[in-house]
Design a protein around this motif. Structure first.
Motif: not given
Length: 833
Positions: A26-29, A313-314, A319-323, A336-338
């Motif tokens: 959650a924090v990373v995303s 990795f999670g 992160q892909q779902s936030f848009p 989305i990028s690293l």
């Protein structure tokens, strides 16, 4: 040795690793998405504005502003925008829209996305309109139909899908309609009192320094009640808005991570207790306490590393779902990028928090002698207790440091840490008090299964406190969300009484007010308010002219007061949303010739004036000297027409003015028919249906609530993992108890009921405490922050609490299945071993 031992305890260690994976994810995303959002805003800032910079004003440009525009080479494009009623001849419906007349090839970056695509290039030549896609769908319109704006009829050239500057709440209330600039005058919609915005768009030279331009030109425009914004400053402002929401979501993710770390501490506690004999053997054969301590510390650090990597990795997947989650809030698509910084911080968080929280149980082995460990003496060493206090302090400092890194504000970080400590302490304290109360007031008259299920709550390795904490925090987050949403909605909710306005007619000219009132009464409704409005600006505050204050960078007055065009009314009574703070109203005019006025508290504070101070207003070219005689507090949250400045009767009656009329339509059909009638007779009048406005606000809050609920789900899910881990970690203890119960004659059905009741108590206690705490917290928020009454939602009590209880019961029973089915021989063999 750490590696060898971890292979034997792999399942248990992986469970405690799972406790922190979700929090790290959650924090990373969120951090990654926030960084991506900031980068995208910077990259697309020109597209969001449609130009390099813009000069805007809410009045036609005067000679000085025109001269500045000419000195910049002239505007490359311009627009005029205002709210107005639109009529759709196809079905006779009417709707408040945001009209925007555009001249030139604007936008210069990005595009007007329309369907068909060539409509954006042809609408100016053909004198047509581009109409918002949602509006087209809502009223069953299609390309080729017509839309009437004021006195003019426009064919619909195309559906407007997106355009620079047409997103946000304003577009939800008044959907955009774009027409040619030269066609605006023919509509007759710009009259006295109209809320009009004039924008002049510029394309900068490649070498032009926009920051320097803003620093030089903007102060000159400020004096003329105009403004210059570059695409960079607009992007920075937009970024700050999303950044605040991102910080809030980050804190929620951090709470889920802290909850997982509590599960880590609990798992390590049981793991170490069962390893005490191994530690004793190692010490007996010459291992130092430092070596034995490091063996298990390395295990924990290794699991923290694994948890951090898996969490990263999670997070990248999440992160892909936030848009999609934030689709309704973003005016552009996010690529989305690293983000290396987010990945690194997730890894460090996983290791640091796992080690810090695991140090508490690990320290129990540091001061224990081999003989004590062999006897499994559980008494705590005073030196160990002292070190544990230092560990607790280190955890608090680390949490504060990370919170400060997220928020960038010491005070907010301190409040967050204090809030976490209070909630965790209350949940843990209630759990402890509950267990002590069971011991002291044990219900001996209850049946066997009910008594035994209560006894299980304070058995060795019970983990009752940890489970109540995990369940309670998740419930607390979700319940607080529902309660806070209710507070916000209650502030903008509509009173359903027939004397409360729900239909507001704006910009009614003086010559139209009588006929408009007659039309309302002819439809069987009452005119509830007929409010005159006069526009004016502050010319002088006390003894200093406003122009001088604008140029004085040391002036204490809030700058919005200096630039604002105030809409003022006159009356001798206060309304329900107003309360006297100082002075009395109305006051008689004094011999000094000064006119007594009433100010709202916020204007008085921002203008740095108090009772007795003087203000000079420019009332459309006429200077009027006034004196502050009364201060009021205003309840802006009520859907009522409030005014910052109030004049007494007998002063402004002859001033140029327009009017606001209000009425109450009993239902949507009556409201729609009245709006159609009024727009037909008075094309320049804007009508606001407060019920539709309330629906828009409720929809926006529901979208925000959905996103926050999504994040709160991580806390609940983390709590579930902690629950699974606690059951698995105390599996042997439970098997042993079940064998003893069977030996004493208990049936499988009774053992099943004992287990079910235990988890029912845990779910009820954790969920119940979480809801009660959120209820108290929301009550304090309503009273001290929102300053409103609080009527709690029933959803947390009838939906959230039963759902939490069922979830805890289901997880507990599924994990206890193998325990219930274990044969007595398994325990006897383990005892013999």
């Amino acid at each position: 040795m750490a590696w060898r031992d971890s292979k034997a305890s792999g399942g248990r260690l992986l469970l405690f690793t799972a406790s922190i994976i979700l929090g790290i994810a959650a924090v990373v995303s969120i951090q990654s998405f926030s960084e991506n959002l900031e980068e995208n805003i910077a990259l697309q800032s020109k597209t969001l504005m449609g130009a390099d910079f813009v000069i805007d004003s809410n009045q036609p440009p005067n000679e000085k502003v025109k001269a500045i525009i000419d000195s910049l080479g002239g505007a490359d494009g311009r627009s005029v925008g205002f709210p107005s009623m639109a009529v759709f001849p196809k079905n006779g419906d009417a709707k408040l829209v945001g009209v925007r007349g555009i001249e030139g090839e604007y936008p210069f970056y990005g595009e007007l996305e329309t369907k068909p695509t060539d409509a954006a290039q042809n609408y100016q030549k053909s004198g047509s309109a581009l109409v918002d896609a949602t509006l087209m769908l809502q009223y069953g319109l299609s390309v080729g139909d017509s839309i009437k704006l004021g006195n003019s009829m426009f064919p619909i050239q195309g559906t407007l899908i997106s355009a620079p500057g047409t997103s946000g709440i304003g577009a939800s209330i008044a959907p955009p309609v774009i027409i040619p600039y030269e066609a605006v005058e023919g509509t007759g919609l710009i009259q006295m009192g109209s809320r009009v915005g004039y924008d002049f768009y510029f394309v900068a030279e490649p070498e032009q320094d926009l920051q320097e331009l803003e620093d030089i030109v903007d102060p000159q425009l400020d004096v003329e009640n105009a403004d210059l914004d570059t695409h960079m400053s607009t992007a920075a402002q937009l970024g700050r808005s999303y950044d605040n929401f991102g910080k809030f979501l980050n804190l929620m993710a951090f709470i889920a991570l802290l909850l997982g770390c509590v599960g880590v501490a609990s798992s390590v506690h049981i793991h170490i207790r069962e390893k005490l004999r191994s530690v004793a053997v190692l010490k007996c054969i010459g291992a130092t306490r430092k070596q034995t301590f490091l063996i298990y510390l390395l295990q924990v650090a290794g699991m923290g590393l694994v948890g951090g990597v898996l969490g990263i990795f999670g997070g990248l997947i999440l992160q892909q779902s936030f848009p999609l989650l934030l689709q309704g809030f973003l005016p552009f698509e996010v690529e989305i990028s690293l983000v290396p910084q987010a990945l690194f911080s997730g890894l460090i968080l996983g290791i640091m928090l796992a080690v810090l929280f695991a140090l508490m149980p690990l320290l129990n082995t540091w001061f224990v002698s081999p003989l004590q460990v062999l006897r499994v003496d559980n008494t705590k060493n005073p030196k160990s207790r002292k070190l544990q206090l230092w560990v607790v302090l280190a955890i608090i400092v680390f949490v504060f440091a990370f919170s400060f890194w997220l928020l960038g504000n010491v005070k907010y970080a301190l409040y967050f840490v204090l809030g976490i400590i209070v909630v965790f302490a209350l949940l843990g304290g209630v759990a402890t008090l509950f267990m002590r109360a069971i011991k002291r007031f044990f219900p001996t008259s209850w049946g066997f299964t009910s008594r035994q299920s209560l006894l299980n709550l304070y058995r060795p390795n019970n983990q009752t406190s940890v489970l109540i904490l995990a369940i309670g925090v998740g419930t607390f987050l979700i319940s607080t969300l529902y309660f806070t949403k209710d507070i916000l909605l209650s502030q903008v909710s509509l009173d359903t009484s027939e004397n409360t306005p729900n239909l507001v007619l704006m910009d009614v000219q003086s010559e139209e007010k009588l006929e408009a009132a007659t039309s309302i009464e002819a439809s069987g409704l009452k005119v509830l308010n007929n409010i005159p409005i006069i526009t004016m600006r502050m010319h002088q505050i006390k003894d200093r002219p406003v122009r001088e204050l604008i140029l004085d960078t040391t002036a204490l007055q809030n700058r919005w007061v200096l630039f604002h065009e105030f809409r003022v009314t006159y009356r001798d009574t206060l309304i329900a949303s107003e309360q006297t703070v100082e002075g009395t109203w109305p006051l008689e005019r004094k011999d000094n010739g000064l006119i007594p006025i009433s100010l709202s508290e916020n204007v008085a504070a921002d203008a740095k004036v108090k009772l007795g101070d003087t203000l000079v207003f420019n009332v459309q070219g006429v200077l009027m000297e006034t004196q502050v005689a009364h201060l009021r507090s205003l309840d802006w949250a009520r859907m009522q027409i409030n005014f910052n400045i109030l004049f007494p009767s007998g002063i402004l009656e002859e001033a140029p003015q327009f009017h606001v009329l209000t009425t109450n339509a009993p239902d949507a059909n009556k409201s729609a028919s009245l709006q159609r009638e009024l727009v037909r007779k008075f094309p320049s009048v804007s009508i606001i249906d407060l019920r539709q406005l309330f629906t828009v606000i409720e929809g926006i809050l529901s979208k925000i609530a959905w996103v926050i609920n999504f994040m709160a789900f991580f806390s609940i899910l983390t709590g579930v993992i902690v629950l699974i881990g606690s059951v698995r970690n105390s599996k042997y203890q439970r098997i042993k108890e079940n064998v003893l119960l069977r030996t004493l004659g208990a049936k499988s059905k009774q053992i099943l009921r004992i287990t079910a009741l235990e988890y029912f108590y845990l779910g009820l206690l954790g969920g119940g405490i979480g809801i009660v705490l959120s209820l108290l917290g929301s009550l304090l928020l309503a009273q001290f922050v929102f300053e409103t009454s609080f009527s709690p939602s029933i959803i947390p009590f009838v939906v959230v609490l039963p759902s939490i209880i069922l979830l805890v019961l289901l997880i507990g029973m599924l994990n206890s299945k193998s325990v219930l089915q274990s044969p007595p021989l398994e325990v006897l063999r383990k005892e013999a071993g």
